[in-house]
Enzyme design. Structure first.
Site, short mmCIF file in Angstrom:
data_model
loop_
_atom_site.label_atom_id
_atom_site.label_comp_id
_atom_site.label_asym_id
_atom_site.label_seq_id
_atom_site.Cartn_x
_atom_site.Cartn_y
_atom_site.Cartn_z
CE LYS A 1 -25.34 56.61 4.57
NZ LYS A 1 -24.99 57.28 5.86
CE LYS B 1 -29.04 61.20 9.45
NZ LYS B 1 -28.22 60.00 9.29
CB THR C 1 -20.43 54.22 11.57
OG1 THR C 1 -21.80 53.97 11.89
CG2 THR C 1 -20.37 55.23 10.44
CG ASN D 1 -19.40 55.79 17.47
OD1 ASN D 1 -19.56 55.31 16.37
ND2 ASN D 1 -19.38 55.08 18.57
CB SER E 1 -29.06 50.03 12.06
OG SER E 1 -28.48 51.05 12.84
CE LYS F 1 -32.35 51.43 11.17
NZ LYS F 1 -32.00 52.56 12.05
#
Length: 434
Positions: free
Chosen positions: A107, A119, A207, A238, A367, A83
């Site tokens: 994380k 990533k 976030t 964001n 998510s 993820k």
């Protein structure tokens, strides 16, 4: 590790230049030493599982073909599917993707999610391309990744310079490559989609809201109020915007902002919504905002404030500027904004740091909620999402803070220890395939 000459102060003239991978490995090894991580598991977690590099052609608006390089690094999936986000930025390379993928592993583990870490992205400056070109680049990149992503294998999400529209293009392209009977069942191949295309209400602010919550929880632990506290934000995208939005609602005062174009300051306070609307009308830039003065970018971190929120890119707080920081709290909205040398200076000065793998984990928690919503065919309302996020973030913060207090260590090391222990437990219980 290379060294460049830089004028830092009269005593220090050379500053080591470290990549993000250097930082994440030093952080990992420090925590691994603290918990006496099994040597075999240390070997496994020190490397990535898979590294995918794709080169693909895309026809531009003028008819010419341009070749792009895309990356997807899958670090570890002991706890579940890979993820992590996809970013579009000139700094994207294999080293950065490796570091960011490892951070995602820690994380997701820290948050208690059934995920591993991945990533990637494309090395490009999206401001140089039209919307049509970005769509073709995204769809071609998705096709090039082929079977390396999937809703139960590797689940991308938005990151720097990507958004819900990018995720919608990826989902549509991916589902188009599946057999007809499987297409709708693969909607959760990505998260961060638009609300009307399987997205989660509130995912856009998750976030930034998580960053705010961590600051709020930290203040509560220290018997402090956020009312009238001065804070500065690096990066007004964001994450920076939503963190500022919720900080302002709590009565805190935004006094300085920095983005890729410049820096501004107003010690009397900057109205978050006014600045956001101005940036939308100014090609995304905060420069020349009429209610603030220009600030030299090299002086940004030295701005008088109590809280600093770095929410841009990695390696922003270093040995070069850590001594000048006046904030008593650093809340890492970005991934890896503080390098190892900078962190040592800050900790020696008594500055608290809420680490990235805790502070900005609201995005991956959101998510997860979207992924669950898609898998179960449900629709969650905004209030429900925010309440779930608040509860999950509080659990994570308390776990890290209490571990830190009990073991007498900084918050980052505590967060790493908790995250790595969970993965170690999974390997011990399952064993290693021979």
């Amino acid at each position: 590790m290379t060294t460049i000459t830089a004028e830092v102060n009269k005593k220090q003239k050379k500053v080591p230049v470290r990549g993000m991978m250097d930082n994440v490995m030093e952080q990992f090894n420090s925590a691994a030493d603290q918990i006496n991580l099994h040597p075999n598991i240390r070997k496994i977690l020190s490397i990535t599982n898979n590294e995918i590099i794709v080169h693909f052609p895309v026809k531009m608006d003028n008819g010419e073909v341009e070749i792009f390089t895309g990356y997807r690094v899958q670090h570890n999936n002991a706890l579940g599917p890979y993820k992590g986000g996809l970013r579009y930025h000139p700094t994207v390379d294999i080293d950065a993707a490796r570091a960011l993928a490892m951070w995602m592993t820690w994380k997701t583990s820290l948050a208690g999610l059934p995920y591993g870490g991945g990533k990637g992205g494309i090395q490009l400056d999206p401001s140089k391309y039209s919307q049509g070109e970005l769509e073709r680049i995204t769809r071609r990149f998705t096709f090039a990744l082929a079977d390396n992503i999937g809703p139960e294998h590797d689940i991308p999400a938005p990151d720097v310079n990507t958004n819900s529209q990018t995720m919608a293009w990826i989902a549509d392209t991916y589902m188009s490559t599946r057999p007809p009977a499987e297409r709708t069942a693969n909607q959760h191949v990505v998260t961060g989609k638009p609300d009307g295309s399987g997205g989660l209400e509130g995912r856009d602010r998750a976030t930034g809201y998580g960053v705010f919550l961590n600051i709020k929880f930290w203040a509560e632990k220290n018997n402090e109020s956020l009312f009238d506290k001065k804070y500065i934000v690096q990066g007004f995208g964001n994450v920076g915007y939503w963190a500022s939005y919720f900080m302002e609602k709590e009565g805190a005062k935004l006094v300085a902002v920095q983005d890729a174009f410049g820096s501004i300051e107003n010690q009397n306070g900057i109205n978050v919504e006014d600045l956001f609307n101005y940036s939308l009308s100014n090609n995304g830039s905060i420069v020349d905002f009429p209610e603030a003065s220009a600030l030299k970018s090299e002086n940004f971190f030295a701005t008088d404030c109590q809280i600093c929120i770095p929410a841009a890119l990695g390696n922003q707080i270093t040995a070069k500027n850590a001594d000048s920081i006046k904030a008593q709290l650093i809340a890492e909205g970005a991934n890896g904004p503080t390098n190892v040398e900078g962190e040592k200076i800050l900790l020696d000065r008594g500055v608290s740091i809420i680490p990235d793998i805790l502070c900005n984990s609201g995005g991956v928690v959101g998510s997860y909620f979207e992924w669950l919503q898609n898998r179960n065919g449900e629709l969650w309302l905004l209030d429900e999402v925010m309440a779930k996020l608040d509860k999950k973030m509080r659990e994570s913060f308390n776990k890290v803070y209490e571990y830190s207090e009990r073991e007498g260590m900084d918050l980052r090391t505590a967060a790493y220890c908790i995250a790595i222990k969970r993965i170690e437990k999974a390997y011990i219980q399952r064993g290693i395939f021979p």
